[in-house]
Design an enzyme around this catalytic site. Structure first.
Site, mmCIF file in Angstrom:
data_model
loop_
_atom_site.group_PDB
_atom_site.id
_atom_site.type_symbol
_atom_site.label_atom_id
_atom_site.label_comp_id
_atom_site.label_asym_id
_atom_site.label_seq_id
_atom_site.Cartn_x
_atom_site.Cartn_y
_atom_site.Cartn_z
ATOM 1 N N HIS A 90 44.985 51.945 52.681
ATOM 2 C CA HIS A 90 44.461 51.339 50.681
ATOM 3 C C HIS A 90 43.881 52.268 49.884
ATOM 4 C CE1 HIS A 90 43.153 49.155 47.558
ATOM 5 N NE2 HIS A 90 42.192 48.604 48.284
ATOM 6 N N ASN A 107 41.084 53.305 43.184
ATOM 7 C CA ASN A 107 41.441 52.193 43.573
ATOM 8 C C ASN A 107 42.427 51.229 42.867
ATOM 9 O OD1 ASN A 107 42.316 49.938 44.948
ATOM 10 N ND2 ASN A 107 39.929 49.354 45.575
ATOM 11 N N CYS A 122 44.894 43.363 46.812
ATOM 12 C CA CYS A 122 45.217 45.235 46.868
ATOM 13 C C CYS A 122 46.382 45.053 48.384
ATOM 14 C CB CYS A 122 44.068 45.723 47.283
ATOM 15 S SG CYS A 122 42.552 45.530 45.858
#
Length: 312
Positions: A237, A267, A112
């Site tokens: 994020h 996500n 990520c």
């Protein structure tokens, strides 16, 4: 010479998977998912859409936004943990499809935090005078590595792509400071198992993320010679609304100064920051001269943060 983002693009799959849909697939509920993650729905790429297809679509939009021809791209960096295959890389695949034949190309695997790693890498090549334009893509097809029988992880992930073209910008604009880091000791808390399913120790990842997102955000602000009061917008994020809120509170920013797309996309790993940045720019929430902090964390464990003054 200052390097900054001169063009953005994104690709969002059409298929929507809602929390109500997940209630029929696994033992969970819409209320449970929303209260713990902030996620209401996520996008899932169809079987015939691979990571490279999404990356290509986002890259084309970013090039058009930057008004840069593919043949003028010197380097392509694709941040992903879900490539079509081990090799050739997604970067090489889209190099061919774009016609960016003079560009060197490679994938970056930092989960990520991958898009942050890509931006910082591209910045170095531009500011050294080695390259003029670098294409950075964050893209994931996480639905391919999700265990849809695991209620702890099936609710979290979505698919998508975001891309940015880096180039020279005016003095005082662009990437002002950055921080990259990794702690391999935490690798056991978030990894891909032998069945190609994502395994996560949610409690440990949460503790790490809350601490590191806040610390890294403050660090890049200080490195840039700025204060919290100078920050106009936060692009975290999009992993979990509680983690995102912790980072926002650390910077003492009002709610409206933080990007939130996790509720509709979930996500998307390396794609989440460029997708969110692209949407906030299009919505007119970020203006020329604004100071932006982008911060992410991921498997590895890895993290990265950037302070940037928006504009060309």
């Amino acid at each position: 010479m200052n390097a900054g983002i001169i063009g953005l693009g994104r690709y969002i799959p059409e298929k929507v998977l809602t929390n109500l849909d997940l209630e029929k697939m696994v033992e969970t509920s819409d209320e449970w998912i929303r209260t713990r993650t902030g996620i209401e729905e996520r996008r899932i790429a169809s079987d015939d859409v691979n990571t490279s297809h999404m990356a290509l679509a986002a890259a084309k939009k970013a090039l058009a936004d930057a008004d840069v021809a593919a043949e003028d791209i010197d380097m392509i960096l694709v941040a992903t943990v879900t490539p079509d295959q081990a090799f050739p890389t997604v970067a090489c695949m889209i190099q061919e499809q774009l016609g960016a034949h003079k560009a060197c190309a490679m994938d970056i695997s930092a989960a990520c935090a991958g898009f942050m790693y890509g931006l910082v890498t591209g910045k170095q090549f531009i500011e050294s005078g080695t390259f003029k334009h670098v294409l950075v893509v964050g893209v994931e097809k996480l639905s391919r590595i999700t265990d849809w029988d695991d209620r702890n992880t099936a609710v979290l992930f979505g698919d998508g792509a975001g891309a940015a073209v880096l180039g020279e910008v005016s003095e005082g604009k662009g990437i002002l400071s950055f921080e990259l880091g990794a702690d391999g000791r935490g690798g056991k808390h978030l990894y891909l198992d032998e069945k190609d399913h994502t395994i996560m120790n949610g409690r440990e990842v949460f503790k790490f993320a809350v601490r590191q997102m806040g610390e890294s955000s403050v660090n890049v602000i200080e490195k840039a010679g700025l204060s919290k009061e100078d920050v106009d917008f936060l692009i975290p994020h999009q992993a979990n609304i509680r983690i995102m809120e912790a980072a926002r509170e650390r910077l003492e920013l009002p709610v409206e100064k933080m990007s939130k797309t996790v509720h509709k996309y979930g996500n998307t790993s390396a794609a989440s920051i460029p997708i969110s940045l692209c949407e906030e720019i299009e919505a007119g929430k970020i203006h020329d001269g604004d100071v932006i902090v982008m911060v992410g964390f991921g498997g590895g464990l890895t993290w990265g943060a950037i302070a940037m003054r928006w504009g060309r």
